[in-house]
Design a protein around this motif. Structure first.
Motif, PDB file in Angstrom:
ATOM      1  N   GLU A   1      13.471  57.173  79.622  1.00 27.09           N
ATOM      2  CA  GLU A   1      12.017  57.102  78.634  1.00 27.09           C
ATOM      3  C   GLU A   1      11.977  55.688  78.638  1.00 27.09           C
ATOM      4  OE1 GLU A   1       9.967  58.985  77.438  1.00 27.09           O
ATOM      5  OE2 GLU A   1      10.557  61.304  77.018  1.00 27.09           O
ATOM      6  N   PRO A   2      10.618  55.250  78.309  1.00 26.71           N
ATOM      7  CA  PRO A   2      10.346  53.881  78.216  1.00 26.71           C
ATOM      8  C   PRO A   2      11.014  53.405  76.923  1.00 26.71           C
ATOM      9  CG  PRO A   2       8.479  55.178  77.736  1.00 26.71           C
ATOM     10  CD  PRO A   2       9.247  55.989  78.300  1.00 26.71           C
ATOM     11  N   THR A   3      11.443  52.182  76.854  1.00 30.73           N
ATOM     12  CA  THR A   3      12.315  51.700  75.774  1.00 30.73           C
ATOM     13  C   THR A   3      11.854  50.178  75.606  1.00 30.73           C
ATOM     14  OG1 THR A   3      14.401  50.905  76.619  1.00 30.73           O
ATOM     15  CG2 THR A   3      14.113  53.182  75.332  1.00 30.73           C
ATOM     16  N   PRO A   4      12.041  49.370  74.671  1.00 31.96           N
ATOM     17  CA  PRO A   4      12.049  47.729  74.629  1.00 31.96           C
ATOM     18  C   PRO A   4      13.001  47.322  75.611  1.00 31.96           C
ATOM     19  CG  PRO A   4      11.680  48.603  72.481  1.00 31.96           C
ATOM     20  CD  PRO A   4      11.925  49.634  73.228  1.00 31.96           C
ATOM     21  N   ALA A   5      12.922  46.361  76.389  1.00 28.54           N
ATOM     22  CA  ALA A   5      13.720  45.975  77.676  1.00 28.54           C
ATOM     23  C   ALA A   5      15.296  45.708  77.153  1.00 28.54           C
ATOM     24  CB  ALA A   5      13.047  44.698  78.107  1.00 28.54           C
ATOM     25  N   ARG A   6      15.323  45.235  75.898  1.00 29.89           N
ATOM     26  CA  ARG A   6      16.685  44.929  75.623  1.00 29.89           C
ATOM     27  C   ARG A   6      17.419  45.857  74.395  1.00 29.89           C
ATOM     28  NH1 ARG A   6      13.781  40.786  76.663  1.00 29.89           N
ATOM     29  NH2 ARG A   6      14.634  38.978  77.910  1.00 29.89           N
ATOM     30  N   ASN A   7      16.423  46.952  74.281  1.00 28.78           N
ATOM     31  CA  ASN A   7      17.008  47.962  73.262  1.00 28.78           C
ATOM     32  C   ASN A   7      17.294  49.295  73.741  1.00 28.78           C
ATOM     33  OD1 ASN A   7      14.787  45.742  71.781  1.00 28.78           O
ATOM     34  ND2 ASN A   7      16.542  45.821  70.811  1.00 28.78           N
ATOM     35  N   PRO A   8      18.346  49.481  74.064  1.00 31.50           N
ATOM     36  CA  PRO A   8      18.727  51.137  74.560  1.00 31.50           C
ATOM     37  C   PRO A   8      18.319  51.844  73.361  1.00 31.50           C
ATOM     38  CG  PRO A   8      20.385  49.623  75.473  1.00 31.50           C
ATOM     39  CD  PRO A   8      19.382  48.741  74.546  1.00 31.50           C
ATOM     40  N   CYS A   9      18.008  53.108  73.393  1.00 28.01           N
ATOM     41  CA  CYS A   9      17.761  53.922  72.279  1.00 28.01           C
ATOM     42  C   CYS A   9      18.741  54.910  72.146  1.00 28.01           C
ATOM     43  CB  CYS A   9      16.381  54.665  72.371  1.00 28.01           C
ATOM     44  SG  CYS A   9      15.957  55.706  70.959  1.00 28.01           S
ATOM     45  N   ILE A  10      19.600  55.044  70.818  1.00 30.09           N
ATOM     46  CA  ILE A  10      20.787  56.027  70.764  1.00 30.09           C
ATOM     47  C   ILE A  10      20.326  57.144  70.030  1.00 30.09           C
ATOM     48  CG2 ILE A  10      22.335  54.057  71.592  1.00 30.09           C
ATOM     49  CD1 ILE A  10      23.048  53.779  68.449  1.00 30.09           C
ATOM     50  N   GLY A  11      19.126  57.168  69.414  1.00 29.44           N
ATOM     51  CA  GLY A  11      18.861  58.285  68.289  1.00 29.44           C
ATOM     52  C   GLY A  11      17.526  58.325  68.216  1.00 29.44           C
ATOM     53  N   GLN A  12      17.068  59.660  67.894  1.00 29.67           N
ATOM     54  CA  GLN A  12      15.438  60.006  67.623  1.00 29.67           C
ATOM     55  C   GLN A  12      15.509  60.764  66.396  1.00 29.67           C
ATOM     56  OE1 GLN A  12      16.943  60.644  70.918  1.00 29.67           O
ATOM     57  NE2 GLN A  12      16.147  58.810  71.586  1.00 29.67           N
ATOM     58  N   LYS A  13      14.500  60.481  65.511  1.00 28.78           N
ATOM     59  CA  LYS A  13      14.021  61.390  64.467  1.00 28.78           C
ATOM     60  C   LYS A  13      13.878  62.658  64.982  1.00 28.78           C
ATOM     61  CE  LYS A  13      11.066  59.791  61.526  1.00 28.78           C
ATOM     62  NZ  LYS A  13       9.743  59.429  60.591  1.00 28.78           N
ATOM     63  N   GLY A  14      13.976  63.592  63.886  1.00 28.22           N
ATOM     64  CA  GLY A  14      13.876  65.148  64.109  1.00 28.22           C
ATOM     65  C   GLY A  14      12.412  65.494  64.319  1.00 28.22           C
ATOM     66  N   LEU A  15      12.069  66.714  64.797  1.00 32.84           N
ATOM     67  CA  LEU A  15      10.739  67.189  65.039  1.00 32.84           C
ATOM     68  C   LEU A  15      10.289  68.403  64.808  1.00 32.84           C
ATOM     69  CD1 LEU A  15       8.054  66.684  66.969  1.00 32.84           C
ATOM     70  CD2 LEU A  15       9.374  67.624  68.605  1.00 32.84           C
ATOM     71  N   CYS A  16       9.177  68.637  64.223  1.00 34.53           N
ATOM     72  CA  CYS A  16       8.978  70.077  63.714  1.00 34.53           C
ATOM     73  C   CYS A  16       7.481  70.140  64.150  1.00 34.53           C
ATOM     74  CB  CYS A  16       8.994  70.194  62.419  1.00 34.53           C
ATOM     75  SG  CYS A  16       8.904  72.101  62.107  1.00 34.53           S
ATOM     76  N   ARG A  17       6.917  70.905  65.060  1.00 35.03           N
ATOM     77  CA  ARG A  17       5.762  71.327  65.430  1.00 35.03           C
ATOM     78  C   ARG A  17       5.218  72.683  65.002  1.00 35.03           C
ATOM     79  NH1 ARG A  17       5.847  68.471  71.135  1.00 35.03           N
ATOM     80  NH2 ARG A  17       5.651  66.342  70.584  1.00 35.03           N
ATOM     81  N   MET A  18       4.261  72.955  64.300  1.00 39.14           N
ATOM     82  CA  MET A  18       3.957  74.304  63.916  1.00 39.14           C
ATOM     83  C   MET A  18       2.679  74.513  63.778  1.00 39.14           C
ATOM     84  SD  MET A  18       4.471  73.846  59.509  1.00 39.14           S
ATOM     85  CE  MET A  18       6.297  73.365  59.702  1.00 39.14           C
ATOM     86  N   THR A  19       1.997  75.884  63.681  1.00 39.03           N
ATOM     87  CA  THR A  19       0.597  76.026  63.168  1.00 39.03           C
ATOM     88  C   THR A  19       0.813  77.101  62.127  1.00 39.03           C
ATOM     89  OG1 THR A  19       0.277  76.272  65.670  1.00 39.03           O
ATOM     90  CG2 THR A  19      -1.250  77.281  64.259  1.00 39.03           C
ATOM     91  N   LEU A  20      -0.406  76.761  61.131  1.00 41.16           N
ATOM     92  CA  LEU A  20      -0.505  77.527  60.134  1.00 41.16           C
ATOM     93  C   LEU A  20      -2.050  78.318  59.977  1.00 41.16           C
ATOM     94  CD1 LEU A  20       1.112  74.835  58.811  1.00 41.16           C
ATOM     95  CD2 LEU A  20       1.656  76.734  57.226  1.00 41.16           C
ATOM     96  N   ASN A  21      -2.126  79.574  59.700  1.00 42.74           N
ATOM     97  CA  ASN A  21      -3.180  80.134  59.903  1.00 42.74           C
ATOM     98  C   ASN A  21      -3.379  80.930  58.473  1.00 42.74           C
ATOM     99  OD1 ASN A  21      -4.400  80.362  62.562  1.00 42.74           O
ATOM    100  ND2 ASN A  21      -2.383  81.093  62.877  1.00 42.74           N
ATOM    101  N   PHE A  22      -4.469  80.286  57.832  1.00 36.68           N
ATOM    102  CA  PHE A  22      -4.786  80.279  56.380  1.00 36.68           C
ATOM    103  C   PHE A  22      -5.668  81.367  56.216  1.00 36.68           C
ATOM    104  CE2 PHE A  22      -2.976  76.033  56.143  1.00 36.68           C
ATOM    105  CZ  PHE A  22      -2.208  75.859  55.211  1.00 36.68           C
ATOM    106  N   SER A  23      -5.549  82.303  55.219  1.00 32.57           N
ATOM    107  CA  SER A  23      -6.403  83.170  54.732  1.00 32.57           C
ATOM    108  C   SER A  23      -7.103  83.146  53.559  1.00 32.57           C
ATOM    109  CB  SER A  23      -5.592  84.539  54.814  1.00 32.57           C
ATOM    110  OG  SER A  23      -5.245  84.857  56.226  1.00 32.57           O
ATOM    111  N   GLY A  24      -8.576  82.993  53.515  1.00 37.96           N
ATOM    112  CA  GLY A  24      -9.221  82.893  52.023  1.00 37.96           C
ATOM    113  C   GLY A  24      -9.900  84.364  51.778  1.00 37.96           C
TER     114      GLY A  24
END
Length: 390
Positions: free
Chosen positions: A157-180
């Protein structure tokens, strides 16, 4: 057999792998033919023919080099050069996926070809996968099928040239269907419940969640500070320390209502949340459920924040190769985005991300990658492969 990473990047950009639909068959076949020419055996695997992944299986492999072949969609409007032509102009390869991340895949293959040409038999496996852009189904398929075994791993994955990446934030993708509860608009809000306003109330709650900064712990505090400095430099924006320490959220899509004079009976909300170290994913989801009681929730994908220790062998090897290339110490960082590392680390892989690219053009019009960066990344990967080759 030498492989020029810039030429290969341009060729891969020309092979359409927009996701959706995410058909990677042609790209995988193209890479398989290249590897056959290097004497590297590979297999193609996927849940469906068009969701093609390529993986090698070297005996006694100790290093996995990994990349994804799918790219986000693009339309022609606004581009200096057409997004799927792979034009080489002004020292760049232009086009969708050149940075994210066909450039990295090309540099990996080029590096492996270089090391094989030197007479080494590197203990290296390769994995090029589909579906990273919509949830990571490709790498998860390879794990489920037993085609990947835990080992040290570099994701290109692309990173800054002098900065290897050793960790990532977590991720949550969701869909909510609201009823009124629909009614005549002239009496709202005294009569009726608006599904749209229910969704808005949840977003107000998430605004409050976003204001909280989480403690990552002494182990990560220094790296978070380093990472913030790199983030601010990369995007030329000051005051971004909150990005790595707070929940970031994006209501990427919202649809609802029936007509202007009817209290909305339904509303759909798609959310993308990025989770910092110190924030519990289960607790966050529970809070969302409590503030969306008139909604059904579907979670498409989720992962806790993760990192590879700064003193791990793979971290040290990548940092040495980067320092050798740029004649200055490499500074590892953690990242604000996500990658297939979220699937690999829980399975026992020590993962570092490092790759070429113009990060500010990712998913944007005029995405491009520097040809100099492609060659530099290939040399870095070759250095890592040599170290693992003993």
């Amino acid at each position: 057999m030498q492989i020029d990473p810039a030429d290969l990047c341009a060729s891969l950009v020309q092979i359409r792998t927009d996701n959706p639909p995410g058909d990677t068959q042609d790209a995988v076949e193209y890479i398989k033919n290249l590897l056959d020419g290097l004497g590297v055996r590979s297999i193609i695997a996927g849940e469906e023919p068009e969701k093609a992944n390529l993986v090698t299986s070297q005996k006694d492999a100790t290093l996995l080099l990994c990349g994804h072949l799918d790219v986000v969609p693009a339309i022609d409007q606004g581009w200096t050069y057409p997004p799927f032509e792979g034009d080489s102009v002004g020292g760049f390869i232009w086009g969708r996926g050149s940075t994210d991340m066909k450039g990295g895949c090309a540099a990996v293959i080029s590096a492996l070809a270089t090391v094989i040409e030197e007479g080494l038999e590197p203990p290296v496996d390769l994995a090029f996968v589909c579906d990273e852009e919509i949830g990571g189904g490709g790498v998860r398929h390879l794990l489920k099928a037993g085609l990947l075994s835990p080992m040290d791993c570099v994701i290109a994955e692309p990173t800054p040239a002098r900065n290897p990446c050793i960790g990532q934030k977590g991720l949550c993708r969701m869909t909510l269907n609201f009823s009124g509860n629909p009614g005549h608009s002239s009496l709202y809000p005294d009569r009726g419940v608006s599904a749209i306003m229910e969704a808005m109330n949840l977003l107000k709650y998430l605004d409050r969640v976003h204001e909280q900064e989480f403690e990552a712990g002494d182990l990560l505090d220094e790296i978070l500070d380093q990472s913030t400095a790199v983030l601010e430099e990369t995007f030329s924006i000051q005051g971004l320390s909150h990005v790595l320490r707070r929940v970031m959220f994006n209501p990427g899509r919202i649809e609802g209502g029936e007509k202007a004079n009817i209290v909305a009976q339904q509303c759909m909300l798609e959310l993308d949340l990025r989770i910092p170290w110190g924030c519990g994913l289960d607790q966050l989801v529970t809070g969302i459920q409590e503030h969306a009681q008139n909604a059904t929730m579907t979670i498409q994908s989720s992962a806790e924040p993760s990192f590879t220790p700064a003193d791990a062998r793979i971290t040290a090897a990548v940092c040495r190769a980067v320092s050798c290339e740029y004649r200055t110490p490499a500074v590892p960082i953690v990242q604000w985005a996500a990658s297939d590392a979220r699937a690999l680390r829980p399975e026992g892989f020590n993962v570092v991300e490092y790759g070429p690219g113009e990060i500010t053009t990712m998913h944007a019009v005029d995405e491009r990658v520097s040809i100099d960066q492609l060659h530099a990344a290939s040399r870095v990967y070759a250095g890592i492969i040599r170290e693992y080759s003993g």
